[in-house]
Scaffold this motif. Structure first.
Motif, PDB file in Angstrom:
ATOM      1  N   MET A   1      14.191  -9.418  -4.900  1.00  0.00           N
ATOM      2  CA  MET A   1      12.972  -8.631  -5.123  1.00  0.00           C
ATOM      3  C   MET A   1      11.856  -9.194  -4.250  1.00  0.00           C
ATOM      4  O   MET A   1      11.675 -10.394  -4.155  1.00  0.00           O
ATOM      5  N   THR A   2      11.121  -8.302  -3.631  1.00  0.00           N
ATOM      6  CA  THR A   2       9.962  -8.733  -2.855  1.00  0.00           C
ATOM      7  C   THR A   2       8.729  -8.724  -3.742  1.00  0.00           C
ATOM      8  O   THR A   2       8.660  -8.004  -4.736  1.00  0.00           O
ATOM      9  N   THR A   3       7.749  -9.538  -3.390  1.00  0.00           N
ATOM     10  CA  THR A   3       6.485  -9.562  -4.127  1.00  0.00           C
ATOM     11  C   THR A   3       5.354  -9.272  -3.157  1.00  0.00           C
ATOM     12  O   THR A   3       5.231  -9.933  -2.130  1.00  0.00           O
ATOM     13  N   THR A   4       4.560  -8.257  -3.486  1.00  0.00           N
ATOM     14  CA  THR A   4       3.490  -7.832  -2.591  1.00  0.00           C
ATOM     15  C   THR A   4       2.170  -7.885  -3.346  1.00  0.00           C
ATOM     16  O   THR A   4       1.927  -7.071  -4.223  1.00  0.00           O
ATOM     17  N   THR A   5       1.342  -8.880  -3.014  1.00  0.00           N
ATOM     18  CA  THR A   5       0.063  -9.013  -3.715  1.00  0.00           C
ATOM     19  C   THR A   5      -1.127  -9.055  -2.760  1.00  0.00           C
ATOM     20  O   THR A   5      -2.235  -8.726  -3.150  1.00  0.00           O
ATOM     21  N   GLU A   6      -0.912  -9.475  -1.525  1.00  0.00           N
ATOM     22  CA  GLU A   6      -2.020  -9.655  -0.592  1.00  0.00           C
ATOM     23  C   GLU A   6      -2.323  -8.350   0.142  1.00  0.00           C
ATOM     24  O   GLU A   6      -2.014  -8.196   1.321  1.00  0.00           O
ATOM     25  N   HIS A   7      -2.922  -7.396  -0.550  1.00  0.00           N
ATOM     26  CA  HIS A   7      -3.299  -6.137   0.099  1.00  0.00           C
ATOM     27  C   HIS A   7      -4.364  -5.439  -0.735  1.00  0.00           C
ATOM     28  O   HIS A   7      -4.562  -5.759  -1.909  1.00  0.00           O
ATOM     29  N   ASP A   8      -5.018  -4.503  -0.103  1.00  0.00           N
ATOM     30  CA  ASP A   8      -6.004  -3.662  -0.786  1.00  0.00           C
ATOM     31  C   ASP A   8      -5.248  -2.498  -1.423  1.00  0.00           C
ATOM     32  O   ASP A   8      -4.782  -1.597  -0.718  1.00  0.00           O
ATOM     33  N   PRO A   9      -5.081  -2.475  -2.741  1.00  0.00           N
ATOM     34  CA  PRO A   9      -4.250  -1.441  -3.372  1.00  0.00           C
ATOM     35  C   PRO A   9      -4.789  -0.032  -3.166  1.00  0.00           C
ATOM     36  O   PRO A   9      -4.010   0.918  -3.067  1.00  0.00           O
ATOM     37  N   VAL A  10      -6.098   0.111  -3.089  1.00  0.00           N
ATOM     38  CA  VAL A  10      -6.664   1.448  -2.884  1.00  0.00           C
ATOM     39  C   VAL A  10      -6.322   1.957  -1.493  1.00  0.00           C
ATOM     40  O   VAL A  10      -5.879   3.106  -1.315  1.00  0.00           O
ATOM     41  N   ALA A  11      -6.476   1.097  -0.483  1.00  0.00           N
ATOM     42  CA  ALA A  11      -6.169   1.508   0.890  1.00  0.00           C
ATOM     43  C   ALA A  11      -4.687   1.842   1.046  1.00  0.00           C
ATOM     44  O   ALA A  11      -4.325   2.822   1.704  1.00  0.00           O
ATOM     45  N   VAL A  12      -3.828   1.032   0.423  1.00  0.00           N
ATOM     46  CA  VAL A  12      -2.385   1.271   0.521  1.00  0.00           C
ATOM     47  C   VAL A  12      -2.012   2.591  -0.147  1.00  0.00           C
ATOM     48  O   VAL A  12      -1.191   3.358   0.368  1.00  0.00           O
ATOM     49  N   GLU A  13      -2.629   2.881  -1.295  1.00  0.00           N
ATOM     50  CA  GLU A  13      -2.325   4.139  -1.980  1.00  0.00           C
ATOM     51  C   GLU A  13      -2.843   5.338  -1.192  1.00  0.00           C
ATOM     52  O   GLU A  13      -2.172   6.384  -1.119  1.00  0.00           O
ATOM     53  N   ILE A  14      -4.000   5.224  -0.595  1.00  0.00           N
ATOM     54  CA  ILE A  14      -4.521   6.322   0.239  1.00  0.00           C
ATOM     55  C   ILE A  14      -3.572   6.574   1.413  1.00  0.00           C
ATOM     56  O   ILE A  14      -3.272   7.719   1.768  1.00  0.00           O
ATOM     57  N   HIS A  15      -3.070   5.497   1.997  1.00  0.00           N
ATOM     58  CA  HIS A  15      -2.110   5.617   3.101  1.00  0.00           C
ATOM     59  C   HIS A  15      -0.838   6.326   2.629  1.00  0.00           C
ATOM     60  O   HIS A  15      -0.320   7.220   3.309  1.00  0.00           O
ATOM     61  N   ARG A  16      -0.338   5.918   1.467  1.00  0.00           N
ATOM     62  CA  ARG A  16       0.877   6.555   0.936  1.00  0.00           C
ATOM     63  C   ARG A  16       0.666   8.041   0.693  1.00  0.00           C
ATOM     64  O   ARG A  16       1.522   8.871   1.030  1.00  0.00           O
ATOM     65  N   LYS A  17      -0.465   8.386   0.103  1.00  0.00           N
ATOM     66  CA  LYS A  17      -0.753   9.795  -0.162  1.00  0.00           C
ATOM     67  C   LYS A  17      -0.892  10.586   1.131  1.00  0.00           C
ATOM     68  O   LYS A  17      -0.538  11.768   1.190  1.00  0.00           O
ATOM     69  N   SER A 203      -0.099  11.476  13.838  1.00  0.00           N
ATOM     70  CA  SER A 203      -0.962  10.864  14.855  1.00  0.00           C
ATOM     71  C   SER A 203      -2.365  10.623  14.303  1.00  0.00           C
ATOM     72  O   SER A 203      -2.989   9.584  14.565  1.00  0.00           O
ATOM     73  N   ALA A 204      -2.858  11.576  13.525  1.00  0.00           N
ATOM     74  CA  ALA A 204      -4.190  11.424  12.939  1.00  0.00           C
ATOM     75  C   ALA A 204      -4.228  10.264  11.951  1.00  0.00           C
ATOM     76  O   ALA A 204      -5.228   9.524  11.875  1.00  0.00           O
ATOM     77  N   VAL A 205      -3.149  10.076  11.179  1.00  0.00           N
ATOM     78  CA  VAL A 205      -3.102   8.963  10.228  1.00  0.00           C
ATOM     79  C   VAL A 205      -3.083   7.631  10.967  1.00  0.00           C
ATOM     80  O   VAL A 205      -3.800   6.685  10.604  1.00  0.00           O
ATOM     81  N   VAL A 206      -2.261   7.533  12.012  1.00  0.00           N
ATOM     82  CA  VAL A 206      -2.197   6.275  12.759  1.00  0.00           C
ATOM     83  C   VAL A 206      -3.522   6.016  13.477  1.00  0.00           C
ATOM     84  O   VAL A 206      -3.956   4.867  13.615  1.00  0.00           O
ATOM     85  N   ASP A 207      -4.170   7.074  13.934  1.00  0.00           N
ATOM     86  CA  ASP A 207      -5.505   6.918  14.522  1.00  0.00           C
ATOM     87  C   ASP A 207      -6.444   6.208  13.547  1.00  0.00           C
ATOM     88  O   ASP A 207      -7.252   5.358  13.942  1.00  0.00           O
ATOM     89  N   ARG A 208      -6.311   6.573  12.285  1.00  0.00           N
ATOM     90  CA  ARG A 208      -7.218   6.027  11.272  1.00  0.00           C
ATOM     91  C   ARG A 208      -6.949   4.554  11.004  1.00  0.00           C
ATOM     92  O   ARG A 208      -7.883   3.762  10.813  1.00  0.00           O
ATOM     93  N   TYR A 209      -5.660   4.167  10.974  1.00  0.00           N
ATOM     94  CA  TYR A 209      -5.309   2.808  10.566  1.00  0.00           C
ATOM     95  C   TYR A 209      -4.962   1.890  11.741  1.00  0.00           C
ATOM     96  O   TYR A 209      -5.019   0.663  11.597  1.00  0.00           O
ATOM     97  N   GLY A 210      -4.565   2.475  12.868  1.00  0.00           N
ATOM     98  CA  GLY A 210      -4.007   1.674  13.944  1.00  0.00           C
ATOM     99  C   GLY A 210      -2.530   1.445  13.689  1.00  0.00           C
ATOM    100  O   GLY A 210      -2.080   1.388  12.535  1.00  0.00           O
ATOM    101  N   SER A 211      -1.734   1.307  14.737  1.00  0.00           N
ATOM    102  CA  SER A 211      -0.282   1.259  14.568  1.00  0.00           C
ATOM    103  C   SER A 211       0.167   0.022  13.796  1.00  0.00           C
ATOM    104  O   SER A 211       1.110   0.089  12.993  1.00  0.00           O
ATOM    105  N   GLU A 212      -0.494  -1.125  14.005  1.00  0.00           N
ATOM    106  CA  GLU A 212      -0.078  -2.336  13.298  1.00  0.00           C
ATOM    107  C   GLU A 212      -0.336  -2.221  11.798  1.00  0.00           C
ATOM    108  O   GLU A 212       0.547  -2.518  10.975  1.00  0.00           O
TER     109      GLU A 212
END
Length: 721
Positions: A1-17, A203-212
């Motif tokens: 199992m992986t553990t993911t804690t070091e991130h902004d949960p709101v930003a990650v959820e917006i990205h997923r949506k 392309s628009a989504v990657v523009d917003r976040y950057g590829s990395e």
């Protein structure tokens, strides 16, 4: 199992949506550009985004079993390319079930690479059930085929699009081999349009976040899904849980019933599904790896992750699927026909997983997991793919999917099964408009109605199914197939609930419908005159003429919990609403009604006690109470297996509790007939059996098994691994 804690949960959820919105916009594009009612009305398609490695990022929720074909199809393209260059504007077509990129040949996929600038970042997948794919069967269903070579065009991963343009040579080839070329070619272009939308929006989504950051958030979301699913699997007791299901086929002169068995093993946060099947046969029911993986994901998404766990590659990581030896009905080899596998072997796979998971869930100490015990509604809806000439001399394919969308849902642990639920995979599939179907096809609907008594009796009743009848109109002749995947094995009940009724398909020839229409007379089933041949459930060479009537009925959902525990007032309401008959109320629920339709309280109490005595051939020694958890009739404790309605012990640990129960075994069609329900009897061999198990002390209904006449009972749970 992986553990993911070091991130902004709101930003990650917006990205997923944002990714979820892209696959949904791809789906909208398909519905707005396709000319096929199968796409824009029924929504028989799928869209998905995957990363460069072929791992899922998001998928639309129209047809969930394409989780398997989108995964394997995309990886097939990657494998086919090898070290070759991935170029903008290229696209691949594929529909070969043996390579996993399709569930059957009519499910045609277009896969294109996605780019950010000049950087290849992933893949866009679109899949459509095309109106026809050639071969002996209309619209991809060939009940008479004895090999895959008769079933239609079969594309491995083939580059068909270059520089954004459909190759004209392939276009002509496809047009020459299908019955309705304009619809099929238009659907290919619709999928290309969906790919264009994916490219633009991504392309628009990657523009917003950057590829990395984009790639980082994709990996975080995969890990979040994986962690959530693993945490739920860990709430299931370690052990091996068994289930057996059947696959039937009667379209080539022999009434065959074949077995699919599953051993589902839980070990910590890992789930292993090991399937075995009888030898493959020369009929369309043989399953492949894409079918197995697709239906396995349907089972998980509709039990452990229903609506609250985002779908992506993390969903696959805790799951291992084994298909046993090759050359079976779950792991077929060419030249076995496969065009109906998704609705035959695939349904058996799904039902087996749900059956095993019900056993596992019932033993969990977690109340939420226990509450996910549920009856199945995944029986089959008949299909009647027909081809001919319609109005103005235009070729048509008449392919109504009403009965598929009209399958009754299984009862759940807190409510009745949903009417017209459809199959578990058809989460986004719709019931087509009658006006649309009549406007596009030489057919007139005579009725579309709920089927009485189709839902299985239980504390919670199974959902009702749909019956549709149409008459050929404005055409002299159409021909094709009648196919009904599951007619003899109803959806099985849970925790003492009873099976639902099966569906059927039949035709009435030489009718008086045209005369009644001309006389402006209403046409109901009782007024139709004509000849009704005793067709098998699968007919490969079916012919219908002007005025002939085709009737399609979906199967009903199974019940959950002992029917004798259902509130009599709810039963009376079902009778008043024409959901069930008085016979079903009396024989299935032990409810007696007055002439006015109200509950006769004294007669009901007497009838229910009589049924309890009949169950165990004697007087119950203990009173029956409602189990703590609806649908869980047997509980495991330190001593062994006990009845949840009276605490009587039926078996010690390690033994099969069924050995300590009172059994009643009857042909399924006879038992359902007692309940005023229907399933098809076998004609050439012993019918499928229904074994009911009752507590010897309180006469509570404990469970049911559906099996062939010579089959052994379901094995006991193996605790530990």
């Amino acid at each position: 199992m992986t553990t993911t804690t070091e991130h902004d949960p709101v930003a990650v959820e917006i990205h997923r949506k944002a990714l979820e919105n892209i696959v949904n916009e791809m789906a909208i594009t398909l519905t707005r550009t396709s000319g096929s009612p199968v796409v824009y009305e029924v929504q028989d398609f799928a869209t998905a985004l995957l990363d460069r490695a072929g791992e899922h990022l998001a998928m639309s929720s129209t047809l969930v079993f394409h989780a398997g074909s989108s995964l394997m199809g995309t990886r097939l393209v990657i494998e086919t390319l090898g070290d070759g260059e991935v170029r903008k504007g290229d696209g691949w077509i594929l529909n070969d079930p043996f390579e996993g990129g399709a569930l059957h040949q009519a499910d045609v996929a277009i896969i294109t690479p996605t780019f950010y600038g000049d950087e290849h970042i992933g893949w866009a997948f679109s899949n459509v059930h095309v109106a026809d794919i050639g071969g002996s069967g209309v619209s991809g269903f060939a009940p008479s085929a004895t090999s895959v070579y008769e079933e239609g065009l079969r594309f491995p991963a083939t580059r068909i699009i270059e520089n954004g343009v459909l190759d004209p040579n392939w276009e002509r080839y496809i047009a020459n081999n299908v019955r309705v070329a304009p619809l099929v070619l238009n659907d290919l272009r619709s999928m290309m349009a969906a790919s264009n939308v994916a490219q633009e929006k991504l392309s628009a989504v990657v523009d917003r976040y950057g590829s990395e950051r984009f790639r980082e958030y994709c990996e975080i979301n995969k890990s979040l899904t994986e962690d959530t699913l693993r945490s739920r699997i860990e709430l299931i007791p370690d052990g091996t849980y068994h289930c057996r299901e059947m696959v039937e086929y009667d379209g080539q002169g022999t009434d065959e019933v074949l077995d699919v068995t599953l051993a589902l093993t839980i070990e910590g946060s890992q789930m292993r599904l090991d399937f075995e099947g009888d030898d493959q046969i020369t009929a369309l029911i043989n399953g492949t790896t894409g079918v197995a993986h697709g239906w396995a994901m349907v089972a998980l998404l509709t039990t452990l992750a229903y609506g609250d766990v985002p779908f992506n590659a993390g969903m696959w990581r805790p799951i291992t699927i084994g298909l046993g030896r090759s050359g079976t009905i779950v792991n077929a080899e060419p030249p076995a026909p496969v065009s109906g596998a998704h609705g035959t072997a695939g349904l058996a796979i799904l039902r087996a997983i749900k059956g095993a998971l019900n056993q596992a869930f019932s033993l969990s100490t977690d109340a939420t997991i226990r509450s996910r015990v549920g009856a199945v509604g995944d029986t089959s809806g008949p299909l009647t793919p027909l081809a001919g000439v319609g109005r103005g001399g235009i070729p048509v394919v008449v392919f109504f999917m009403d009965a598929v969308a009209g399958i009754g849902g299984g009862a759940q642990s807190s409510f009745d099964g949903q009417d017209l639920y459809g199959s578990s995979t058809t989460l986004g599939v719709s019931l087509a408009s009658i006006e649309t179907n009549e406007g596009n096809n030489p057919a007139l609907y005579l009725w579309r109605r709920l089927v009485k008594n189709s839902g299985g009796p239980g504390l919670y009743r199974g959902g009702q199914s749909l019956e549709t009848a149409f008459s050929l109109y404005d055409t002299d002749l159409v021909q094709g197939a009648l196919t009904m995947a599951v007619a003899q094995e109803p959806a099985n009940g849970v925790g003492g609930g009873l099976p639902g009724g099966n569906g059927l398909v039949k035709a009435i020839h030489g009718t008086n419908v045209q005369e009644r229409l001309a006389a402006r007379q209403q046409t109901l089933e009782a007024t139709i005159e004509g000849t009704t041949p005793d067709y098998p459930s699968n007919v490969g060479h079916f012919v219908a003429r002007l005025g002939d009537v085709v009737i399609m009925r979906g199967g009903g959902g199974a019940g959950l919990g002992d029917p004798l525990l259902r509130d009599p007032e709810l039963v009376a309401r079902d009778v008043a609403d024409l959901y069930i008959t008085r016979q079903n109320a009396s024989a299935g629920y032990g409810v007696a009604l007055t002439d006015a339709g109200s509950v006769d309280v004294a007669a009901t109490a007497s009838l229910r006690e009589k049924i309890r005595r009949e169950r165990i051939d004697g007087e119950p020694s203990l009173p029956q109470r409602a189990p703590v958890d609806a649908g869980i009739a047997m509980v495991e404790n330190a001593e062994g297996w006990s009845c949840a309605s009276c605490d009587s012990q039926l078996a010690v640990l390690g033994e099969n509790w069924r050995a300590g129960a009172v059994r009643r075994t009857t042909p399924a069609f006879e038992r359902l007939a007692e309940l005023d329900m229907w399933t098809r009897p076998r004609k050439e061999a012993e019918s499928i059996r229904l074994t009911e198990y009752f507590c010897p002390s309180c006469a509570a209904a404990l469970g049911t098994d559906l099996h062939q006449a010579d089959a052994e009972p379901t094995p006991a749970v193996s605790s530990g691994v």
